[in-house]
Design an enzyme around this catalytic site. Structure first.
Site, PDB file in Angstrom:
ATOM      1  CG  ASN A  14      19.700 -32.197 -30.278  1.00 18.15           C
ATOM      2  OD1 ASN A  14      18.583 -32.063 -29.783  1.00 18.15           O
ATOM      3  ND2 ASN A  14      19.891 -32.266 -31.589  1.00 18.15           N
ATOM      4  CD  GLU A  24      22.499 -28.878 -29.940  1.00 18.38           C
ATOM      5  OE1 GLU A  24      21.349 -29.066 -30.394  1.00 18.38           O
ATOM      6  OE2 GLU A  24      23.191 -29.774 -29.397  1.00 18.38           O
ATOM      7  CG  ASP A  39      14.386 -34.482 -30.387  1.00 21.00           C
ATOM      8  OD1 ASP A  39      14.841 -34.353 -31.554  1.00 21.00           O
ATOM      9  OD2 ASP A  39      14.658 -33.673 -29.477  1.00 21.00           O
ATOM     10  CG  HIS A  48      18.986 -26.394 -35.865  1.00 19.91           C
ATOM     11  ND1 HIS A  48      20.085 -25.583 -35.724  1.00 19.91           N
ATOM     12  CD2 HIS A  48      17.934 -25.719 -35.314  1.00 19.91           C
ATOM     13  CE1 HIS A  48      19.735 -24.465 -35.104  1.00 19.91           C
ATOM     14  NE2 HIS A  48      18.436 -24.528 -34.843  1.00 19.91           N
ATOM     15  CG  ASP A  49      17.229 -31.863 -36.222  1.00 26.25           C
ATOM     16  OD1 ASP A  49      18.349 -31.651 -35.730  1.00 26.25           O
ATOM     17  OD2 ASP A  49      16.194 -31.935 -35.535  1.00 26.25           O
ATOM     18  CG  ASN A  73      20.590 -23.999 -29.138  1.00 22.93           C
ATOM     19  OD1 ASN A  73      20.987 -24.788 -28.284  1.00 22.93           O
ATOM     20  ND2 ASN A  73      19.950 -24.402 -30.228  1.00 22.93           N
ATOM     21  CG  ASP A 117      14.884 -28.995 -36.104  1.00 23.58           C
ATOM     22  OD1 ASP A 117      13.996 -29.299 -35.291  1.00 23.58           O
ATOM     23  OD2 ASP A 117      16.062 -28.794 -35.758  1.00 23.58           O
ATOM     24  CG  ASP A 118      13.895 -33.692 -34.730  1.00 25.64           C
ATOM     25  OD1 ASP A 118      14.730 -34.485 -34.285  1.00 25.64           O
ATOM     26  OD2 ASP A 118      13.679 -32.572 -34.232  1.00 25.64           O
TER      27      ASP A 118
END
Length: 308
Positions: free
Chosen positions: A167, A165, A10, A238-239, A159, A14-15
Site C-alpha cells: 500500500n 509494503e 481497494d 491485513h485490512d 512484501n 482483505d478489504d
C-alpha cells in the site's frame, strides 16, 4: 457509542473482509462513506467490488464514491497475482452489483464529510493513500477535522520489496504527504497484520457458520491463501486489523513512534522508516501496532460473521 468512519479501500479480499467486519452486528462503527482507489486492481474494478460487498451486507444507504485511478506520480501498480483479475476472484458474488456509486469524486466526498463534521470522523485507509493525500492537498483545513487516520500499510519490513509494503509502495509520495500532515495516525503494518492469520483450523471454524457472508469470506480466504503458501501458516487478514482495533482497541498493543516514508532511495523507495528509539530526535507522529491477541482477534471476526 458509535464511532464515525470513512473506509478508503481497494477491494481486494482483505478489504472486503474489513467492510464486512465494520458492518457486522458486533461493530459500533457508523460507516459515513466508502471511497475507492487504484491499488489491488484498477479503480473501476475495486469500486465494483466495494458495491458487491455493500449488496452482500446490506449497506444500502452508505455512499460509495470512486476515487483516484492512478498514483500521484508513478505508474499504477496492481496485485492481481494475489487477488485475481477481478480483485475478488474465488467468490460466488453476482457479477453486476445492484448498488450504484454516487456522482461525487471520492476526494470531494472526503472533504465534504470532514468539513461538515465535528471532528469526529476517523479515516480508515486500507489501500494506497492517494485519495487522502489529494484531499489534504485540495483542502488543507480537513487535517484539523480528522479524528484519526487508522491505516493498514507499512511495517518494518516489506512484501512488495524487501523493505516496502504494497500500500505504501504503490504511492509513496501520497503516503509521505499523509504522514507529514500532522493528522493523528495509527499504523497497522505487516508486523502486526502477519499475526492475524487464518490458519486451516480457523478456516474450519468459519465454514460451519451458515450464512452468505460467512460462506463468502470462507471462499475469499480459501482463494487468498494461495498467495501465502510456503511462507505463512495461513492467509493474513491485513485490512480487518484497523477495523478490529476501532471495535476493540484492547486486542492490540501499540507504541508511539516517529514514522517517515522514503521516496528517494534507489533500493528503499516506499519504505516506512519507523524510529522506535528516538534516534532522529524528530517529533513522534504515529502509533504503531506491534502485537495482537490472536485468539481474541479471531473470536471477534467469527462473532462478526455469526451476526449476519
Amino acid at each position: 457509542m458509535e464511532k464515525k468512519i470513512i473506509i478508503d479501500c481497494d477491494p481486494g479480499h482483505d478489504d472486503a473482509m474489513a467492510i464486512i467486519l465494520a458492518a457486522s452486528g458486533v461493530s459500533h462503527l457508523q460507516i459515513e462513506a466508502i471511497t475507492t482507489v487504484a491499488g489491488n486492481v484498477g479503480v473501476e474494478k475495486n469500486t465494483r467490488n466495494a458495491l458487491k460487498i455493500c449488496d452482500l451486507v446490506g449497506l444500502r444507504d452508505v455512499p460509495v464514491a470512486m476515487g483516484a485511478d492512478r498514483p500521484l506520480i508513478r505508474e499504477p501498480l496492481e496485485a492481481a497475482h494475489v487477488h485475481g483479475k477481478s480483485g475478488l476472484d474465488g467468490t460466488g458474488l453476482p457479477e453486476k452489483p445492484v448498488k450504484r456509486t454516487v456522482d461525487t469524486h471520492a476526494v470531494d466526498i472526503l472533504i465534504d464529510k470532514l468539513m461538515a463534521s465535528d471532528g469526529d470522523i476517523t479515516l480508515v485507509p486500507i489501500g494506497p493513500l492517494t485519495n487522502i493525500a489529494m484531499a489534504i492537498r485540495k483542502e488543507p483545513l480537513i487535517v484539523s477535522k480528522i479524528n484519526e487516520i487508522t491505516l493498514m500499510g507499512g511495517g518494518t519490513y516489506g512484501n512488495r520489496t524487501s523493505v516496502a509494503e504494497f500500500n505504501i509502495y504503490a504511492d509513496a509520495e501520497a503516503a509521505r504527504i499523509v504522514f507529514e500532515s500532522g493528522a493523528p495516525i495509527t499504523i497497522f503494518g505487516l508486523d502486526v497484520t502477519h499475526q492475524a492469520l487464518a490458519s486451516s483450523d480457523k478456516l474450519e471454524e468459519l465454514t460451519v457458520i451458515d450464512n452468505l457472508a460467512a460462506t463468502t469470506v470462507a471462499d475469499m480466504i480459501t482463494f487468498y491463501s494461495n498467495a501465502y503458501k510456503g511462507n505463512f501458516a495461513g492467509a493474513a487478514l491485513h485490512d480487518p486489523c484497523p477495523i478490529a482495533y476501532l471495535i476493540d482497541p484492547s486486542i492490540f498493543e501499540l507504541r508511539q513512534v516517529r514514522a517517515d516514508i522514503e521516496t528517494k532511495g534507489e533500493f528503499t523507495y516506499g519504505m516506512t522508516v519507523v524510529d522506535f528509539k528516538g534516534a532522529t530526535g524528530k517529533t513522534l507522529n504515529a502509533r504503531f501496532a506491534t502485537w495482537l491477541d490472536q485468539d481474541r482477534f479471531w473470536q471477534l471476526f467469527l462473532d462478526a460473521l455469526r451476526s449476519y
